[in-house]
Enzyme design. Sequence first.
Site, PDB file in Angstrom:
ATOM      1  N   GLY A  52       0.793  -1.235   0.000  1.00 25.37           N
ATOM      2  CA  GLY A  52       0.000   0.000   0.000  1.00 25.37           C
ATOM      3  C   GLY A  52       0.819   1.275   0.000  1.00 25.37           C
ATOM      4  O   GLY A  52       0.358   2.311  -0.495  1.00 25.37           O
ATOM      5  N   GLU A 106       4.216   4.393   6.070  1.00 30.27           N
ATOM      6  CA  GLU A 106       2.969   3.632   6.069  1.00 30.27           C
ATOM      7  C   GLU A 106       1.917   4.436   5.321  1.00 30.27           C
ATOM      8  O   GLU A 106       1.910   5.670   5.373  1.00 30.27           O
ATOM      9  CB  GLU A 106       2.572   3.357   7.536  1.00 30.27           C
ATOM     10  CG  GLU A 106       1.281   2.627   7.741  1.00 30.27           C
ATOM     11  CD  GLU A 106       1.286   1.195   7.204  1.00 30.27           C
ATOM     12  OE1 GLU A 106       1.489   1.030   5.990  1.00 30.27           O
ATOM     13  OE2 GLU A 106       1.030   0.258   7.982  1.00 30.27           O
ATOM     14  N   ASP A 107       1.031   3.734   4.631  1.00 28.53           N
ATOM     15  CA  ASP A 107      -0.026   4.427   3.894  1.00 28.53           C
ATOM     16  C   ASP A 107      -1.071   5.022   4.834  1.00 28.53           C
ATOM     17  O   ASP A 107      -1.446   6.176   4.712  1.00 28.53           O
ATOM     18  CB  ASP A 107      -0.692   3.494   2.858  1.00 28.53           C
ATOM     19  CG  ASP A 107      -1.064   2.126   3.447  1.00 28.53           C
ATOM     20  OD1 ASP A 107      -0.917   1.930   4.677  1.00 28.53           O
ATOM     21  OD2 ASP A 107      -1.500   1.263   2.673  1.00 28.53           O
ATOM     22  N   ASP A 110      -4.759   3.083  11.239  1.00 30.95           N
ATOM     23  CA  ASP A 110      -6.152   2.937  11.651  1.00 30.95           C
ATOM     24  C   ASP A 110      -6.130   2.659  13.161  1.00 30.95           C
ATOM     25  O   ASP A 110      -5.962   3.576  13.955  1.00 30.95           O
ATOM     26  CB  ASP A 110      -6.720   1.777  10.811  1.00 30.95           C
ATOM     27  CG  ASP A 110      -8.215   1.630  10.900  1.00 30.95           C
ATOM     28  OD1 ASP A 110      -8.916   2.622  10.756  1.00 30.95           O
ATOM     29  OD2 ASP A 110      -8.686   0.492  11.096  1.00 30.95           O
ATOM     30  N   ASP A 167      -6.121  -0.376  -1.239  1.00 27.45           N
ATOM     31  CA  ASP A 167      -6.922  -1.288  -2.052  1.00 27.45           C
ATOM     32  C   ASP A 167      -8.207  -1.718  -1.359  1.00 27.45           C
ATOM     33  O   ASP A 167      -8.347  -1.613  -0.142  1.00 27.45           O
ATOM     34  CB  ASP A 167      -6.108  -2.565  -2.334  1.00 27.45           C
ATOM     35  CG  ASP A 167      -5.959  -3.435  -1.083  1.00 27.45           C
ATOM     36  OD1 ASP A 167      -5.515  -2.914  -0.050  1.00 27.45           O
ATOM     37  OD2 ASP A 167      -6.329  -4.630  -1.134  1.00 27.45           O
TER      38      ASP A 167
HETATM   39  P1  5GP Z   1      -4.188  -0.802  11.561  1.00 29.14           P
HETATM   40  O1  5GP Z   1      -3.246  -1.913  11.920  1.00 29.14           O
HETATM   41  O2  5GP Z   1      -3.627   0.572  11.895  1.00 29.14           O
HETATM   42  O3  5GP Z   1      -5.559  -0.995  12.144  1.00 29.14           O
HETATM   43  O4  5GP Z   1      -4.438  -0.876  10.011  1.00 29.14           O
HETATM   44  C1  5GP Z   1      -3.437  -0.550   9.112  1.00 29.14           C
HETATM   45  C2  5GP Z   1      -3.633  -1.206   7.773  1.00 29.14           C
HETATM   46  O5  5GP Z   1      -5.011  -1.489   7.524  1.00 29.14           O
HETATM   47  C3  5GP Z   1      -3.190  -0.289   6.664  1.00 29.14           C
HETATM   48  O6  5GP Z   1      -1.829  -0.473   6.353  1.00 29.14           O
HETATM   49  C4  5GP Z   1      -4.094  -0.697   5.529  1.00 29.14           C
HETATM   50  O7  5GP Z   1      -3.532  -1.792   4.854  1.00 29.14           O
HETATM   51  C5  5GP Z   1      -5.361  -1.140   6.213  1.00 29.14           C
HETATM   52  N1  5GP Z   1      -6.364  -0.053   6.255  1.00 29.14           N
HETATM   53  C6  5GP Z   1      -6.754   0.672   7.327  1.00 29.14           C
HETATM   54  N2  5GP Z   1      -7.704   1.560   6.990  1.00 29.14           N
HETATM   55  C7  5GP Z   1      -7.911   1.407   5.653  1.00 29.14           C
HETATM   56  C8  5GP Z   1      -8.785   2.052   4.701  1.00 29.14           C
HETATM   57  O8  5GP Z   1      -9.579   2.968   4.979  1.00 29.14           O
HETATM   58  N3  5GP Z   1      -8.694   1.615   3.423  1.00 29.14           N
HETATM   59  C9  5GP Z   1      -7.854   0.622   3.030  1.00 29.14           C
HETATM   60  N4  5GP Z   1      -7.864   0.287   1.749  1.00 29.14           N
HETATM   61  N5  5GP Z   1      -7.026  -0.023   3.905  1.00 29.14           N
HETATM   62  C10 5GP Z   1      -7.053   0.382   5.200  1.00 29.14           C
END
Ligand code: 5GP
Length: 183
Positions: A52, A106-107, A110, A167
């Site tokens: 991503g 990081e993209d 969340d 994605d």
């Molecule tokens: P976390 O571990 O912070 O909950 O989630 C991080 C990962 O979840 C990101 O690197 C991404 O791959 C995915 N992610 C979180 N939110 C989104 C979103 O709104 N759209 C997409 N496509 N991926 C997300």
Amino acid sequence: MKEEKIHLHDKTFKPYIRHERILDAIDGVARELNSDFHGCTDIPVVLCVLNGSIPFTGELLQRIDFPCQLVSIKLSSYQGTQSTGTVLNVMGLTSSVRGRRVIICEDIVDTGNTIVALKEMLLDKEGAAEVRICTLLLKPEVYNKPVKLDYVGMEIPNAFIVGFGLDYNELGRNIRDIYVIDE
Ligand code: 5GP
């Protein structure tokens, strides 16, 4: 920016953040990095979290003016059966980061599970000297970790987005703008 909605698999998405606005956010992050790392005598690692973060890291690299090394990592994360939460599988760090200062690219952050586990792993298992977190996007309503996010391009509300590397089941990474789910 195309004003039309797009369809990926079974879902519809509407225009949300224009490409130019994304580039402005990356300009801002690059300014902060260039200021913080100005005159560095080491060669910091810019760590691209595949897949991503490819577009973000590519744009950021072109704006970084201190010597740096690009390294990539591919992770798969999943919820373990225990209450300890996310388990990270390292599927590849393309070069050692032992003793190095690392800037994770990081993209989107969340819950922060991925980035916080990655930071811990780089420090504890991979022997990085220092790890800073740089994310293009942050959902502050969801992020609940006591770990500092050193560089944040843009904060967004809690909604599912695609485009610019992000994605929906592997579709949408190639779209220039960011789109949000149309519910
Ligand atoms: P976390 O571990 O912070 O909950 O989630 C991080 C990962 O979840 C990101 O690197 C991404 O791959 C995915 N992610 C979180 N939110 C989104 C979103 O709104 N759209 C997409 N496509 N991926 C997300």
